[in-house]
Design an enzyme around this catalytic site. Sequence first.
Site, PDB file in Angstrom:
ATOM      1  N   LYS A  78       0.840  -1.196   0.000  1.00  0.00           N
ATOM      2  CA  LYS A  78       0.000   0.000   0.000  1.00  0.00           C
ATOM      3  C   LYS A  78       0.877   1.249   0.000  1.00  0.00           C
ATOM      4  CE  LYS A  78      -3.956   1.997   2.536  1.00  0.00           C
ATOM      5  NZ  LYS A  78      -4.874   1.821   3.683  1.00  0.00           N
ATOM      6  N   SER A 153      -9.863   2.051   2.780  1.00  0.00           N
ATOM      7  CA  SER A 153      -8.936   2.730   1.905  1.00  0.00           C
ATOM      8  C   SER A 153      -7.960   1.830   1.166  1.00  0.00           C
ATOM      9  CB  SER A 153      -8.150   3.769   2.702  1.00  0.00           C
ATOM     10  OG  SER A 153      -7.301   3.138   3.648  1.00  0.00           O
ATOM     11  N   SER A 177     -10.123  -0.272   6.982  1.00  0.00           N
ATOM     12  CA  SER A 177      -9.501  -0.113   5.660  1.00  0.00           C
ATOM     13  C   SER A 177      -8.841  -1.349   5.079  1.00  0.00           C
ATOM     14  CB  SER A 177      -8.466   1.016   5.694  1.00  0.00           C
ATOM     15  OG  SER A 177      -9.111   2.264   5.655  1.00  0.00           O
TER      16      SER A 177
END
Lengths: 486, 90
Positions: A78, A153, A177
């Site tokens: 990420k 997210s 997330s």
Amino acid sequence: MLYTKSAAELSAMLKKGECSSVELTKSVFDRIAETESKVDAYVTLCEESAMAKAAEVDAKRARGEELSPLAGIPIAVKDNICTKGVLTTCSSKMLYNFKPPYDATVVEKLNKCDFVMPGKVNMDEFAMGSSCENSAIKPTHNPRDLSRVPGGSSGGSAAAVVSGEAIMALGSDTGGSIRQPASYCGLVGLKPTYGSVSRYGLIAFASSLDQIGPMTRTVEDAAMLYSAICGGDERDATSAMRDYPDFVAELGKGVKGLRIGIPKEYFGPGVTEEVKNSVMAAVEALKAEGAIVKEISLPSTDAALNAYYIISSAEAASNLARFDGVKYGYRAENIEGLIDLYEKSRSEGFGDEVKRRIMLGTFVLSSGFSDAYYKRAKVLQMRIRQEFEDAFADCDVIATPTSPFTAFKLGENVDDPLKMYAADICTITVNIASLPAISIPCGNGVDGMPIGLQLIGPRFSESTLFNVADHYEKLAGGFNKLPEIG
Amino acid sequence: MKIDINHIAKLARLKMDEQQAEKFASQMEGIIEMVANLPEIEGVATGLDTSNPMRLREDVAVPSSAKRSEILENAPQVEAGCVVVPRIVE
């Protein structure tokens, strides 16, 4: 196709010489070439360094070196996790050119395992959002239905893994997330116990809630990746110093006698019938295997959402004060003086959602309001923790939906921040109470989109969560099914 | 509740034109109305995890793996090994 296999299968194949890491990495990049223009999971691709690393791992293996089970496996990272010399943008204009001079602890650990990093994956800007539409770079599409969001997210992480553009991925979870995109894409996602994975090098959103965790296609893969990244770290003062088992070796213990708590507050009117039914069907399947199901109550669940948005935004407002256009990141042009430099750089560098959270945090901490908001939220947090502790006296795990509904269409909720916030209701309590929770697939909605079952455990009970999740995966006939992307 | 969006923006070092301020003010009012709904409970939040207390480090410098040149590569403007900012003292 190598990219369709799980990390555990690939690890065994690599060990036996049935494929090489170069072949595997090539298979992943061929898949990226085929599907990335539709999915948009990545913000930075690292093909050259990934292929070089794969060749290095193959050479090590050829020399007979003892290697980690993760050696040569492509794992996407990420874009809020620092990678030395590789762009780490948090999908924000604010960090559009930021190349960290150091690796996050989790990346250092995976480097020691000889992982292959195909690239950095998209996210909601600074991890604020639940759809990946708040990325300043581009929205990511759900590979199971390109007109829908992958969740957020960590939407890029989820989309990369479910499309076969990576074998596994790291995400981060402040209020859901990791778990919510795992649920929307039909993956396994673990939000670990607070303090079990080092946050050093994770660009902070809300420091008391953030945790890095694995996003994978099978439970065994999640256990494998978590085993590699957990552990104490001197560089993170909130890191727990304790020993962790090999979580893969702990699997296979069955669920006989396991007590599953069902909190009625998580099955309220906001949750769709199909989600409730799928989650309860999964619980029934575990019951048939010898688990004991009990109804429990977590009365403060509704107010938890408010406490979450107060605490997380307060911490975000403080953490994001460092982005001022001075030492790194975006700097505005045509400025008049230092204050103007701060204000213009921040106003041009941050997107609207980030600004909303900064302003909410600033407001709840501002003079005259902090007692009414921040302090009360912190007291409520203590109560929520206590409620979970009391509940775990009567049960070993708590089963809930991960999200009240399945993945929605791109653009559907983008102008309604309140609706987006309310959808986090099932996941945020876990962060507030520092607990671990895993989301696993448990069927599909009428729209064909996956539904997620969330299993919550007491602190440091990851071994139990993996065991129950793995048992359910076997009952369900395996989770690793890649969609046609069209 | 009415909020003074310009005051909050100033505290947060954000700038916005009137139209943006209006949009943010109405969104923020909705959000604050939502989060204000907290139960009246007595108590003191300690926030400390007694089983895993935070460890304070010794106050000694540890060598960084990052080189000065690598750190400055990220700076928007550099001169003579220093980060350049606008003049702050007249």
